[in-house]
Write a protein that holds these residues in place. Structure first.
Motif, PDB file in Angstrom:
ATOM      1  N   TYR A  75      58.210   9.156  18.583  1.00  0.00           N
ATOM      2  CA  TYR A  75      58.751  10.247  17.768  1.00  0.00           C
ATOM      3  C   TYR A  75      57.683  11.313  17.523  1.00  0.00           C
ATOM      4  N   HIS A  76      56.412  10.890  17.497  1.00  0.00           N
ATOM      5  CA  HIS A  76      55.320  11.834  17.241  1.00  0.00           C
ATOM      6  C   HIS A  76      55.234  12.898  18.330  1.00  0.00           C
ATOM      7  N   LEU A  77      55.764  12.613  19.531  1.00  0.00           N
ATOM      8  CA  LEU A  77      55.744  13.590  20.613  1.00  0.00           C
ATOM      9  C   LEU A  77      56.738  14.723  20.361  1.00  0.00           C
ATOM     10  N   TYR A  78      57.775  14.438  19.584  1.00  0.00           N
ATOM     11  CA  TYR A  78      58.775  15.454  19.247  1.00  0.00           C
ATOM     12  C   TYR A  78      58.387  16.204  17.974  1.00  0.00           C
ATOM     13  N   ALA A  79      57.893  15.468  16.977  1.00  0.00           N
ATOM     14  CA  ALA A  79      57.429  16.125  15.753  1.00  0.00           C
ATOM     15  C   ALA A  79      56.025  16.649  16.044  1.00  0.00           C
ATOM     16  N   VAL A  80      55.908  17.958  16.213  1.00  0.00           N
ATOM     17  CA  VAL A  80      54.640  18.551  16.649  1.00  0.00           C
ATOM     18  C   VAL A  80      53.496  18.013  15.805  1.00  0.00           C
ATOM     19  N   SER A  81      52.450  17.514  16.497  1.00  0.00           N
ATOM     20  CA  SER A  81      51.368  16.817  15.806  1.00  0.00           C
ATOM     21  C   SER A  81      50.020  17.352  16.261  1.00  0.00           C
ATOM     22  N   GLY A  82      48.975  16.620  15.898  1.00  0.00           N
ATOM     23  CA  GLY A  82      47.613  17.028  16.231  1.00  0.00           C
ATOM     24  C   GLY A  82      47.363  17.125  17.717  1.00  0.00           C
ATOM     25  N   SER A  83      47.994  16.250  18.499  1.00  0.00           N
ATOM     26  CA  SER A  83      47.786  16.280  19.950  1.00  0.00           C
ATOM     27  C   SER A  83      48.293  17.602  20.535  1.00  0.00           C
ATOM     28  N   HIS A  84      49.398  18.121  19.984  1.00  0.00           N
ATOM     29  CA  HIS A  84      49.926  19.400  20.454  1.00  0.00           C
ATOM     30  C   HIS A  84      48.945  20.532  20.116  1.00  0.00           C
ATOM     31  N   VAL A  85      48.356  20.468  18.930  1.00  0.00           N
ATOM     32  CA  VAL A  85      47.373  21.485  18.530  1.00  0.00           C
ATOM     33  C   VAL A  85      46.175  21.451  19.472  1.00  0.00           C
ATOM     34  N   PHE A  94      57.196  -3.115  13.647  1.00  0.00           N
ATOM     35  CA  PHE A  94      56.259  -2.616  14.665  1.00  0.00           C
ATOM     36  C   PHE A  94      56.974  -2.681  16.005  1.00  0.00           C
ATOM     37  N   GLN A  95      57.016  -1.557  16.732  1.00  0.00           N
ATOM     38  CA  GLN A  95      57.769  -1.488  17.980  1.00  0.00           C
ATOM     39  C   GLN A  95      56.928  -1.988  19.154  1.00  0.00           C
ATOM     40  N   TRP A  96      57.332  -3.122  19.728  1.00  0.00           N
ATOM     41  CA  TRP A  96      56.634  -3.636  20.917  1.00  0.00           C
ATOM     42  C   TRP A  96      56.807  -2.688  22.100  1.00  0.00           C
ATOM     43  N   LEU A  97      57.959  -2.056  22.179  1.00  0.00           N
ATOM     44  CA  LEU A  97      58.195  -1.153  23.302  1.00  0.00           C
ATOM     45  C   LEU A  97      57.242   0.037  23.283  1.00  0.00           C
ATOM     46  N   GLY A  98      56.644   0.298  22.118  1.00  0.00           N
ATOM     47  CA  GLY A  98      55.698   1.409  22.015  1.00  0.00           C
ATOM     48  C   GLY A  98      54.499   1.244  22.919  1.00  0.00           C
ATOM     49  N   PHE A  99      54.053  -0.005  23.092  1.00  0.00           N
ATOM     50  CA  PHE A  99      52.912  -0.257  23.974  1.00  0.00           C
ATOM     51  C   PHE A  99      53.228   0.164  25.396  1.00  0.00           C
ATOM     52  N   ILE A 100      54.463  -0.121  25.847  1.00  0.00           N
ATOM     53  CA  ILE A 100      54.867   0.226  27.212  1.00  0.00           C
ATOM     54  C   ILE A 100      55.157   1.715  27.311  1.00  0.00           C
ATOM     55  N   SER A 101      55.986   2.196  26.395  1.00  0.00           N
ATOM     56  CA  SER A 101      56.491   3.563  26.505  1.00  0.00           C
ATOM     57  C   SER A 101      55.397   4.616  26.365  1.00  0.00           C
ATOM     58  N   ASN A 102      54.398   4.371  25.528  1.00  0.00           N
ATOM     59  CA  ASN A 102      53.356   5.379  25.340  1.00  0.00           C
ATOM     60  C   ASN A 102      52.519   5.588  26.598  1.00  0.00           C
ATOM     61  N   PHE A 103      52.333   4.528  27.405  1.00  0.00           N
ATOM     62  CA  PHE A 103      51.621   4.690  28.671  1.00  0.00           C
ATOM     63  C   PHE A 103      52.380   5.645  29.597  1.00  0.00           C
ATOM     64  N   ILE A 104      53.705   5.630  29.494  1.00  0.00           N
ATOM     65  CA  ILE A 104      54.539   6.477  30.350  1.00  0.00           C
ATOM     66  C   ILE A 104      54.711   7.866  29.763  1.00  0.00           C
ATOM     67  N   PHE A 105      55.081   7.930  28.476  1.00  0.00           N
ATOM     68  CA  PHE A 105      55.557   9.186  27.910  1.00  0.00           C
ATOM     69  C   PHE A 105      54.445  10.104  27.415  1.00  0.00           C
ATOM     70  N   ILE A 106      53.328   9.569  26.960  1.00  0.00           N
ATOM     71  CA  ILE A 106      52.257  10.467  26.498  1.00  0.00           C
ATOM     72  C   ILE A 106      51.764  11.369  27.632  1.00  0.00           C
ATOM     73  N   PRO A 107      51.387  10.813  28.807  1.00  0.00           N
ATOM     74  CA  PRO A 107      50.991  11.721  29.903  1.00  0.00           C
ATOM     75  C   PRO A 107      52.132  12.639  30.353  1.00  0.00           C
ATOM     76  N   LEU A 108      53.360  12.093  30.415  1.00  0.00           N
ATOM     77  CA  LEU A 108      54.505  12.888  30.862  1.00  0.00           C
ATOM     78  C   LEU A 108      54.742  14.083  29.951  1.00  0.00           C
ATOM     79  N   GLU A 129      52.641  15.362  27.451  1.00  0.00           N
ATOM     80  CA  GLU A 129      51.505  16.231  27.150  1.00  0.00           C
ATOM     81  C   GLU A 129      51.009  17.000  28.369  1.00  0.00           C
ATOM     82  N   LEU A 130      51.161  16.444  29.569  1.00  0.00           N
ATOM     83  CA  LEU A 130      50.637  17.113  30.759  1.00  0.00           C
ATOM     84  C   LEU A 130      51.703  17.888  31.530  1.00  0.00           C
ATOM     85  N   ILE A 131      52.972  17.537  31.346  1.00  0.00           N
ATOM     86  CA  ILE A 131      54.023  18.202  32.130  1.00  0.00           C
ATOM     87  C   ILE A 131      55.048  18.892  31.233  1.00  0.00           C
ATOM     88  N   ILE A 132      55.729  18.100  30.382  1.00  0.00           N
ATOM     89  CA  ILE A 132      56.842  18.659  29.608  1.00  0.00           C
ATOM     90  C   ILE A 132      56.366  19.688  28.586  1.00  0.00           C
TER      91      ILE A 132
END
Length: 728
Positions: free
Chosen positions: A189-199, A334-348, A350-353
């Motif tokens: 959700y942090h990827l949608y709610a603009v955060s420090g990484s976006h700055v 605590f979301q276990w899927l977060g460990f998997i999904s963040n490896f996929i979605f953070i680069p996708l 922050e670097l592309i979308i």
């Protein structure tokens, strides 16, 4: 060290105390008096279905405002002239806001206090024709421009435009509740709610772009120094963005004066924010932002020495581990899927979308339109990404659910998380996995006790009882509560509907460490007893559902049964079962083989619970007719009676009450309900029979701890007043 001690001392002096008043009853009379005043609306104005909601100021005080739109014409008129940053004349009633009457963590009263909101208003009359423009300062002009930009973007014929608005401008209010739930389940959700990484990305891209077009280094820094506050305004001044922007700006200023590292700068901004607004310490986004940033900054000197792959791996693991304590403290999950999904979605993302949607936004701001090729590429990419999000959400991996723990245990968990992070940095992966597994096992264990905890939840005008059988670690629930789902026209349908599942049922289960219900007994198919079933089956595992299938005869009820069956829930027809044995307790069902009746109350399953020599009777909405049918089968002298039909005079006959002769009586009914329940005639009858009456209207949740030799009673009102006393 001196700085740390100074910070602790200032924290002690500035830490805000929430002054909560003690009260005698949650059943506070409604103030029917109408008021007319001028309100200054800000930028937080939204129409969702048939509901207008906004934040505004009246005479220097801040309020949340709600107004139910009367028709589609009124809605369209308001949509065309939204009162952003305007002064409007309104007529309203003051709404009484209660604390959490179920003694759960989230407390709306505290939320309002923490966000410096003085109250909630329900509008009676509101006309946009009364709205006038007012003088705006620089920040307000920026906020108004942002809102107009959002409304113009909404008019574009671009698929997933709500996602683009969220990713670029940090405005998630237009996303459906289902989408937000999916993002939270994956921990992205942090990827949608603009955060420090976006700055950080904006800072890096802008700086490199300026240098590439031959802008001098010092001038580039000055441009960024001016641009970052504008970006913060454009993204809604969220705490995470303010933190990131503050860190960069403080760094730019201080590095010209003295040599200071990033961690010290982070500490300075933390102190400045909490001194300016002490309540920001309660903001979960603020907490997450600072704890993740602190962990990463502490680890950066070591991470720099790693290979590229291990850098990415370590940053992701540290980013997931560091907020662990905050997540289980506030959300119990605590979301276990977060460990998997963040490896996929953070680069996708922050670097592309993110670069693509920012390009989309900039082009739209400049030219008022976007090239078809760019919008087509973004539409396709976002559609594929959303499909992937939905597919990963369907992976059958349950979240970790952790019950409420003692404060010292949270401290120990934090120490263990720090130790695991150190092991990851030292590349001791096997050790870190082993210790983390032991930690998860330790906090997941629920100790067994020879007792049953019964809770009659405050669910408004409805029934919901939950029983924790701590001797065998089983959960049994009778009814879910709910509201009548009246058919709405398309213009009335809301993206975000209030549900008792999200506000009461799931938090209640999670705070006790459960994500399942072993047996759910539905007394009869009325919405105030089973209306939350369709929501509940999507959020928790229901192993067994007990209903009288013969009485679930409408097309909607039959469809609901099929939806439940698709979740692998075992549906048990009550006509084929008379009792359930749960550890040392026995659930005996009466009227469970009822014929179908036009009045579904006549089909109510009555449940007798025998636990540790104590007898409890839960009657649903059983009418006097049902009472007469089952009276010869009932025992005498029950310890506890859940009074039938919310205390209506259609139940609890003199003959029935004489036979049951309860010591304790619970009435579950909504405050200021339109039926005038409970009937005072029934209340007096119960009290005349020497039964101690507990009404959820007055007491909120009512808890009974049943052990071999005792029944102990507690309630939400008592727990709230304890907390109010401590805070004074």
């Amino acid at each position: 060290m001196i700085m740390s001690l100074s910070f602790i001392f200032m924290g002690y002096l500035t830490y805000p105390k929430l002054l909560l008043p003690q009260i005698d009853s949650f059943n506070i009379p409604i103030d029917h008096k109408s008021y007319t005043n001028v309100i200054e609306f800000g930028d937080k104005v939204l129409i969702d279905g048939d509901l207008f909601q906004a934040n505004g100021d009246i005479n220097g005080k801040s309020y949340k405002v709600f107004y139910k739109l009367k028709n589609e014409h009124e809605k369209n008129k308001l949509l065309n002239t939204m009162p952003f940053m305007k002064n409007c004349i309104i007529t309203y009633n003051k709404t009484i806001t209660l604390p959490n009457t179920n003694n759960l963590k989230f407390n709306y009263n505290e939320y309002l206090l923490e966000h410096e909101i003085d109250g909630v208003l329900k509008l009676k009359n509101f006309s946009v024709g009364s709205c006038k423009k007012r003088y705006l300062n620089v920040i307000e002009k920026g906020q108004l421009y942002r809102e107009r930009l959002i409304q113009n973007l909404k008019k574009l014929d671009v698929k997933n435009i709500d996602d683009i608005i969220a990713l670029t401008l940090g405005e998630t209010r237009y996303l459906s509740s289902e989408r937000i739930e999916q993002l939270k389940n994956l921990g992205i959700y942090h990827l949608y709610a603009v955060s420090g990484s976006h700055v950080a990305l904006v800072n890096v891209f802008l700086f490199r772009f300026l240098l590439r077009i031959n802008v001098k280094y010092n001038h580039s820094e000055l441009i960024i120094f001016i641009a970052l506050p504008l970006y913060a305004i454009m993204t809604g001044l969220s705490p995470s963005v303010l933190r990131a922007v503050g860190v960069v700006m403080v760094y730019m200023v201080i590095k010209r004066i003295t040599n200071i590292d990033s961690l010290q700068i982070l500490s300075i901004t933390f102190i400045l924010y909490t001194l300016y607004n002490p309540y920001v310490i309660f903001d979960i986004g603020f907490q997450l932002s600072y704890i993740i940033s602190t962990f990463i900054l502490l680890c950066i000197p070591i991470i720099k020495t790693f290979t590229t792959f291990y850098k990415i791996f370590t940053i992701n693991i540290i980013s997931q581990l560091s907020p662990f304590i905050i997540l289980i403290l506030h959300f119990n999950t605590f979301q276990w899927l977060g460990f998997i999904s963040n490896f996929i979605f953070i680069p996708l993302f922050e670097l592309i979308i993110f670069p693509l949607v920012m390009t989309f936004l900039i082009i739209f701001i400049i030219f008022k339109k976007v090239p078809f090729l760019l919008s087509d590429v973004i539409e396709t990419l976002l559609s594929k990404t959303i499909d992937l999000i939905e597919k990963i959400n369907n992976i059958p991996i349950n979240d970790l659910v952790v019950r409420n723990l003692d404060g010292f245990l949270y401290f120990l968990i934090f120490i263990v998380v720090v130790s695991i992070s150190i092991l990851v940095l030292k590349k001791h992966i096997v050790k870190s996995i082993t210790i983390f597994s032991i930690l998860i096992l330790a906090i997941s264990i629920r100790p067994n006790y020879d007792r049953v905890i019964l809770k009659f939840l405050d669910i408004g005008q409805g029934d919901a009882m939950i029983a924790y059988h701590q001797d065998v670690d089983k959960v049994v629930m009778i009814d879910t509560g709910g509201k009548d789902k009246r058919k709405k026209k398309k213009w009335q349908i809301r993206n975000k509907e209030f549900t008792y599942t999200d506000s009461v049922l799931v938090p209640e289960l999670h705070e006790n460490g459960y994500n399942r219900i072993d047996y759910l007994i539905i007394s009869h198919p009325h919405a105030d007893h089973m209306g939350e079933l369709s929501n509940l089956i999507k959020k928790v595992e229901i192993k067994n559902l007990v209903i009288n299938q013969k009485t679930w005869d409408s097309p909607y009820l039959k469809l609901l049964i099929s939806e439940v069956a698709n979740t692998n829930t075992n549906i048990i027809d009550s006509r084929n079962i008379n009792k359930l044995k749960i550890g040392e307790s026995i659930y005996q069902l009466y009227n469970n083989d009822s014929e179908n009746h036009e009045d579904k109350n006549d089909t109510s399953i009555v449940t007798e619970i025998k636990a540790y020599n104590k007898k409890i009777l839960a009657t649903g909405d059983a009418t006097e007719r049902v009472e007469h049918i089952i009276i010869s089968d009932l025992k005498q002298n029950y310890d506890l009676l859940k009074v039938g039909h919310h205390g209506s005079s259609t139940s609890t006959s003199g003959e029935f009450l004489y036979k049951v002769n309860p010591k304790l009586c619970v009435i579950s009914s909504g405050r200021n309900n339109r039926y005038g329940l409970p009937s005072q005639k029934i209340v007096k009858k119960l009290e005349g029979n020497k039964c101690k009456v507990f009404n959820t209207q007055d007491y909120g949740v009512i808890n009974f701890v049943i052990e071999e030799n005792s029944i102990r009673v507690n309630n939400g009102l008592n727990e709230y007043n304890k907390k109010a006393y401590k805070n004074h």
